[in-house]
Design a protein around this motif. Structure first.
Motif, PDB file in Angstrom:
ATOM      1  N   ASN A  67       1.050  -1.062  -0.021  1.00 50.58           N
ATOM      2  CA  ASN A  67       0.257   0.251  -0.038  1.00 50.58           C
ATOM      3  C   ASN A  67       0.810   0.849   0.176  1.00 50.58           C
ATOM      4  O   ASN A  67       0.263   2.459  -0.552  1.00 50.58           O
ATOM      5  N   ASP A  68       2.091   1.487   1.250  1.00 48.36           N
ATOM      6  CA  ASP A  68       3.153   2.168   0.899  1.00 48.36           C
ATOM      7  C   ASP A  68       3.344   2.451  -0.632  1.00 48.36           C
ATOM      8  O   ASP A  68       3.742   3.655  -1.445  1.00 48.36           O
ATOM      9  N   PHE A  69       3.946   0.995  -1.375  1.00 48.23           N
ATOM     10  CA  PHE A  69       4.375   1.156  -2.832  1.00 48.23           C
ATOM     11  C   PHE A  69       3.404   1.834  -4.061  1.00 48.23           C
ATOM     12  O   PHE A  69       3.608   3.043  -4.522  1.00 48.23           O
ATOM     13  N   LEU A  70       2.041   1.705  -3.301  1.00 45.55           N
ATOM     14  CA  LEU A  70       1.055   2.491  -4.545  1.00 45.55           C
ATOM     15  C   LEU A  70       0.765   3.563  -4.466  1.00 45.55           C
ATOM     16  O   LEU A  70       0.284   4.012  -4.954  1.00 45.55           O
ATOM     17  N   SER A  71       0.755   4.247  -3.033  1.00 42.98           N
ATOM     18  CA  SER A  71       0.890   5.743  -2.572  1.00 42.98           C
ATOM     19  C   SER A  71       1.506   6.447  -3.225  1.00 42.98           C
ATOM     20  O   SER A  71       1.620   8.140  -3.209  1.00 42.98           O
ATOM     21  N   ASN A  72       3.128   5.566  -3.669  1.00 40.47           N
ATOM     22  CA  ASN A  72       3.873   6.607  -4.474  1.00 40.47           C
ATOM     23  C   ASN A  72       3.499   7.343  -5.955  1.00 40.47           C
ATOM     24  O   ASN A  72       4.194   8.172  -6.569  1.00 40.47           O
ATOM     25  N   TYR A  73       2.140   6.837  -6.571  1.00 37.48           N
ATOM     26  CA  TYR A  73       1.920   7.146  -7.781  1.00 37.48           C
ATOM     27  C   TYR A  73       0.154   7.852  -7.648  1.00 37.48           C
ATOM     28  O   TYR A  73       0.003   7.135  -7.020  1.00 37.48           O
TER      29      TYR A  73
END
Length: 145
Positions: A67-73
């Motif tokens: 989820n943290d990874f997704l929040s970068n985009y």
């Protein structure tokens, strides 16, 4: 009096659809579109056709990290006619997110520059940097057991 109410109802309906259209096509976070409640998280399943990998995890820490990874985009919806179905030259992966109490998982195919969100049958293009597919490969490699 009746014509007045008909006019008011018509205006409200038109405004509703204009606002909905604006909201659908505004820029938003990838984590907002592929949103899942971590308290009801059950598992993540990653698939990638080219490398033939498949990895499933039920670890909440993995769901939080993803989820943290997704929040970068940041993404923006594209029309169906803008989607090029030839993805042979793009790297990507499919993710399925299962939640307790839901029979249908959240599913999307994520490519470097675009996303196909299956649940709503919507297409998005990445507004900021391309998706870091190598991050996903490393994430899976590091967490496989």
């Amino acid at each position: 009096m009746r014509n007045k109410w008909l006019l008011i109802i018509s205006v409200v309906i038109i405004i509703f659809f204009i606002v909905k259209q604006f909201n659908d096509y505004r820029e938003k976070g990838l984590d907002d579109v592929l949103s899942y409640d971590l308290s009801n998280f059950e598992s993540l399943l990653f698939n990638k056709g080219i490398e033939r990998f498949e990895w499933r995890t039920d670890q909440k820490v993995h769901a939080e990290e993803f989820n943290d990874f997704l929040s970068n985009y940041r993404i923006k919806r594209m029309g169906d006619h803008e989607w090029d179905s030839d993805v042979s030259k793009e790297e990507g992966f499919m993710v399925s997110i299962y939640s307790k109490g839901k029979q249908i998982p959240i599913e999307a195919t994520i490519y470097e520059k675009r996303v196909h969100f299956f649940n709503e049958h919507q297409y998005y293009h990445i507004v900021n940097d391309p998706i870091d597919i190598d991050w996903i490969k490393n994430f899976i490699r590091e967490n496989e057991q």
